[in-house]
Motif scaffolding. Structure first.
Motif, PDB file in Angstrom:
ATOM      1  N   THR A  43       0.827  -1.210   0.000  1.00  0.00           N
ATOM      2  CA  THR A  43       0.000   0.000   0.000  1.00  0.00           C
ATOM      3  C   THR A  43       0.859   1.256   0.000  1.00  0.00           C
ATOM      4  O   THR A  43       0.566   2.235  -0.709  1.00  0.00           O
ATOM      5  N   SER A  44       1.909   1.252   0.798  1.00  0.00           N
ATOM      6  CA  SER A  44       2.775   2.419   0.887  1.00  0.00           C
ATOM      7  C   SER A  44       3.485   2.689  -0.432  1.00  0.00           C
ATOM      8  O   SER A  44       3.548   3.833  -0.892  1.00  0.00           O
ATOM      9  N   ALA A  45       4.015   1.626  -1.017  1.00  0.00           N
ATOM     10  CA  ALA A  45       4.693   1.801  -2.306  1.00  0.00           C
ATOM     11  C   ALA A  45       3.719   2.253  -3.378  1.00  0.00           C
ATOM     12  O   ALA A  45       4.051   3.078  -4.239  1.00  0.00           O
ATOM     13  N   GLY A  46       2.490   1.727  -3.321  1.00  0.00           N
ATOM     14  CA  GLY A  46       1.484   2.124  -4.302  1.00  0.00           C
ATOM     15  C   GLY A  46       1.035   3.556  -4.135  1.00  0.00           C
ATOM     16  O   GLY A  46       0.539   4.177  -5.085  1.00  0.00           O
ATOM     17  N   SER A  47       1.192   4.115  -2.928  1.00  0.00           N
ATOM     18  CA  SER A  47       0.787   5.507  -2.695  1.00  0.00           C
ATOM     19  C   SER A  47       1.858   6.504  -3.113  1.00  0.00           C
ATOM     20  O   SER A  47       1.641   7.712  -3.034  1.00  0.00           O
ATOM     21  N   LEU A 156       9.310  -4.570   4.054  1.00  0.00           N
ATOM     22  CA  LEU A 156      10.341  -4.520   3.011  1.00  0.00           C
ATOM     23  C   LEU A 156       9.961  -5.391   1.824  1.00  0.00           C
ATOM     24  O   LEU A 156      10.058  -4.962   0.667  1.00  0.00           O
ATOM     25  N   LEU A 157       9.502  -6.610   2.107  1.00  0.00           N
ATOM     26  CA  LEU A 157       9.124  -7.527   1.017  1.00  0.00           C
ATOM     27  C   LEU A 157       7.931  -6.986   0.240  1.00  0.00           C
ATOM     28  O   LEU A 157       7.881  -7.088  -0.986  1.00  0.00           O
ATOM     29  N   GLY A 158       6.955  -6.400   0.951  1.00  0.00           N
ATOM     30  CA  GLY A 158       5.796  -5.842   0.272  1.00  0.00           C
ATOM     31  C   GLY A 158       6.151  -4.666  -0.617  1.00  0.00           C
ATOM     32  O   GLY A 158       5.649  -4.543  -1.734  1.00  0.00           O
ATOM     33  N   ALA A 159       7.030  -3.803  -0.126  1.00  0.00           N
ATOM     34  CA  ALA A 159       7.447  -2.652  -0.926  1.00  0.00           C
ATOM     35  C   ALA A 159       8.234  -3.089  -2.153  1.00  0.00           C
ATOM     36  O   ALA A 159       8.035  -2.553  -3.250  1.00  0.00           O
ATOM     37  N   LEU A 160       9.121  -4.075  -1.973  1.00  0.00           N
ATOM     38  CA  LEU A 160       9.883  -4.594  -3.115  1.00  0.00           C
ATOM     39  C   LEU A 160       8.963  -5.284  -4.116  1.00  0.00           C
ATOM     40  O   LEU A 160       9.127  -5.143  -5.333  1.00  0.00           O
ATOM     41  N   GLY A 161       7.990  -6.022  -3.595  1.00  0.00           N
ATOM     42  CA  GLY A 161       7.050  -6.701  -4.484  1.00  0.00           C
ATOM     43  C   GLY A 161       6.206  -5.720  -5.274  1.00  0.00           C
ATOM     44  O   GLY A 161       5.926  -5.931  -6.459  1.00  0.00           O
ATOM     45  N   ALA A 162       5.788  -4.623  -4.619  1.00  0.00           N
ATOM     46  CA  ALA A 162       4.987  -3.619  -5.314  1.00  0.00           C
ATOM     47  C   ALA A 162       5.784  -2.961  -6.427  1.00  0.00           C
ATOM     48  O   ALA A 162       5.251  -2.669  -7.499  1.00  0.00           O
ATOM     49  N   LYS A 163       7.069  -2.724  -6.161  1.00  0.00           N
ATOM     50  CA  LYS A 163       7.918  -2.132  -7.202  1.00  0.00           C
ATOM     51  C   LYS A 163       8.072  -3.089  -8.379  1.00  0.00           C
ATOM     52  O   LYS A 163       8.129  -2.675  -9.538  1.00  0.00           O
ATOM     53  N   ALA A 164       8.116  -4.389  -8.071  1.00  0.00           N
ATOM     54  CA  ALA A 164       8.330  -5.377  -9.134  1.00  0.00           C
ATOM     55  C   ALA A 164       7.110  -5.540 -10.033  1.00  0.00           C
ATOM     56  O   ALA A 164       7.232  -5.695 -11.252  1.00  0.00           O
ATOM     57  N   LEU A 173      -4.340  -4.243  -5.330  1.00  0.00           N
ATOM     58  CA  LEU A 173      -3.617  -4.328  -4.066  1.00  0.00           C
ATOM     59  C   LEU A 173      -3.762  -3.061  -3.232  1.00  0.00           C
ATOM     60  O   LEU A 173      -3.377  -3.058  -2.057  1.00  0.00           O
ATOM     61  N   ASP A 174      -4.319  -2.005  -3.806  1.00  0.00           N
ATOM     62  CA  ASP A 174      -4.527  -0.793  -3.023  1.00  0.00           C
ATOM     63  C   ASP A 174      -5.593  -0.999  -1.939  1.00  0.00           C
ATOM     64  O   ASP A 174      -5.672  -0.225  -0.987  1.00  0.00           O
ATOM     65  N   ALA A 175      -6.383  -2.055  -2.117  1.00  0.00           N
ATOM     66  CA  ALA A 175      -7.416  -2.359  -1.118  1.00  0.00           C
ATOM     67  C   ALA A 175      -6.902  -3.277  -0.019  1.00  0.00           C
ATOM     68  O   ALA A 175      -7.631  -3.560   0.939  1.00  0.00           O
ATOM     69  N   ALA A 176      -5.674  -3.738  -0.130  1.00  0.00           N
ATOM     70  CA  ALA A 176      -5.146  -4.687   0.854  1.00  0.00           C
ATOM     71  C   ALA A 176      -5.034  -4.054   2.235  1.00  0.00           C
ATOM     72  O   ALA A 176      -5.397  -4.672   3.249  1.00  0.00           O
ATOM     73  N   GLY A 177      -4.549  -2.811   2.301  1.00  0.00           N
ATOM     74  CA  GLY A 177      -4.386  -2.151   3.593  1.00  0.00           C
ATOM     75  C   GLY A 177      -5.694  -1.969   4.336  1.00  0.00           C
ATOM     76  O   GLY A 177      -5.844  -2.405   5.482  1.00  0.00           O
ATOM     77  N   PRO A 178      -6.705  -1.317   3.705  1.00  0.00           N
ATOM     78  CA  PRO A 178      -7.987  -1.173   4.393  1.00  0.00           C
ATOM     79  C   PRO A 178      -8.620  -2.509   4.772  1.00  0.00           C
ATOM     80  O   PRO A 178      -9.254  -2.613   5.828  1.00  0.00           O
ATOM     81  N   ALA A 179      -8.452  -3.531   3.926  1.00  0.00           N
ATOM     82  CA  ALA A 179      -9.032  -4.835   4.237  1.00  0.00           C
ATOM     83  C   ALA A 179      -8.398  -5.438   5.491  1.00  0.00           C
ATOM     84  O   ALA A 179      -9.098  -5.982   6.358  1.00  0.00           O
ATOM     85  N   VAL A 180      -7.092  -5.338   5.601  1.00  0.00           N
ATOM     86  CA  VAL A 180      -6.406  -5.848   6.793  1.00  0.00           C
ATOM     87  C   VAL A 180      -6.823  -5.070   8.028  1.00  0.00           C
ATOM     88  O   VAL A 180      -7.059  -5.643   9.101  1.00  0.00           O
ATOM     89  N   PHE A 181      -6.924  -3.758   7.872  1.00  0.00           N
ATOM     90  CA  PHE A 181      -7.316  -2.925   9.013  1.00  0.00           C
ATOM     91  C   PHE A 181      -8.715  -3.284   9.504  1.00  0.00           C
ATOM     92  O   PHE A 181      -8.962  -3.400  10.710  1.00  0.00           O
ATOM     93  N   LEU A 182      -9.648  -3.485   8.597  1.00  0.00           N
ATOM     94  CA  LEU A 182     -11.004  -3.863   8.983  1.00  0.00           C
ATOM     95  C   LEU A 182     -11.029  -5.253   9.618  1.00  0.00           C
ATOM     96  O   LEU A 182     -11.796  -5.497  10.563  1.00  0.00           O
ATOM     97  N   ALA A 183     -10.197  -6.159   9.114  1.00  0.00           N
ATOM     98  CA  ALA A 183     -10.140  -7.506   9.689  1.00  0.00           C
ATOM     99  C   ALA A 183      -9.626  -7.468  11.121  1.00  0.00           C
ATOM    100  O   ALA A 183     -10.062  -8.260  11.971  1.00  0.00           O
TER     101      ALA A 183
END
Length: 264
Positions: A43-47, A156-164, A173-183
């Motif tokens: 999410t951070s890398a995507g923002s 770190l792995l998530g940021a590297l994966g987003a760049k890849a 994947l931009d919805a991953a952060g809010p989904a985890v937070f709600l869970a």
């Protein structure tokens, strides 16, 4: 008397939960929540944050809700100051956790500044669930250490994966952060007041999203807590008044209007 007190304390500590059970429970929480750091990294890398900025947030801030709120507001085009203010207000709850844990853990003064970095929802929950101070300290340390290491590694792995993979919006994947937070949030809403606060916050946040700058609806949604608590206090006060009135009516016998003056 002092010897008896010391023996009683030792027996109380021995009667507590075994260390292996505390470590097992703490690791379970640390691993389960730590894996969601991957969603934050994506999410951070995507923002638009760089790899260094993303990792610095997890290393220095280390409170998932505030981190997700910050990058979410930035991704929506919000002002950095507004985004930071929203993240700050979400993180204020950790200060109240610290007040409770300082009494429970009673750590040495030299250790407290370092332990403060690990005062979050998960370490507080694990610590408060323990029957003795020794178990609480062990649970706090294991949860904090495992979660801090795993959260930063998966960030770190998530940021590297987003760049890849490039555009995270294309993968959803931009919805991953809010989904985890709600869970993480949903199981905590156990009382009617807590559900009312969450529901009102959702209404305020979504209702004001089209008319206010990004990040501001989150700040306004924070007003849901005092409003709901005020309404609950008024309702509880009226209930107590009604009960008192009913009791007074039941206790006082009815006196007919035509009864003699002496009977009144």
């Amino acid at each position: 008397m002092a010897e008896q007190t010391a023996l009683a304390d030792i027996r109380a500590e021995d009667a507590g939960k075994p260390d292996t059970a505390v470590v097992r429970d703490a690791l379970g929480v640390g691993v389960a929540v730590g894996l969601s750091g991957f969603a934050f990294g994506v999410t951070s890398a995507g923002s638009g944050l760089s790899l260094l900025q993303t990792c610095a947030l997890s290393l220095l801030v280390f409170t998932g809700a505030s981190q997700f709120a910050l990058v979410g507001a930035l991704a929506a085009g919000g002002n950095p100051l507004t985004a930071a203010a929203g993240a700050f207000f979400l993180g204020v709850r950790n200060a109240f956790y610290g007040l409770r844990l300082s009494q429970l853990l009673a750590l040495p003064r030299a250790v407290r500044p370092f332990a403060a970095q690990w005062v979050i929802d998960e370490t507080t929950a694990v610590s408060l669930a323990q029957p003795t101070r020794r178990a609480a300290r062990l649970g706090f340390a294991v949860t904090g250490l495992s979660l801090y290491i795993l959260w930063n590694l998966t960030t770190l792995l998530g940021a590297l994966g987003a760049k890849a993979i490039g555009d995270t919006d294309a993968w959803g994947l931009d919805a991953a952060g809010p989904a985890v937070f709600l869970a993480l949030l949903a199981p905590m809403l156990k009382t009617t007041v807590e559900r009312a606060v969450a529901g009102l916050a959702v209404v305020l946040g979504l209702g004001l999203l089209p008319v206010l700058p990004a990040g501001v609806p989150v700040l306004v949604a924070a007003l849901a807590a005092p409003v709901a608590l005020f309404a609950e206090g008024r309702r509880a006060g009226r209930t107590r008044d009604d009960v008192s009135t009913e009791r007074s009516r039941t206790a006082a016998p009815d006196t007919p209007d035509d009864a003699p003056e002496e009977a009144r």
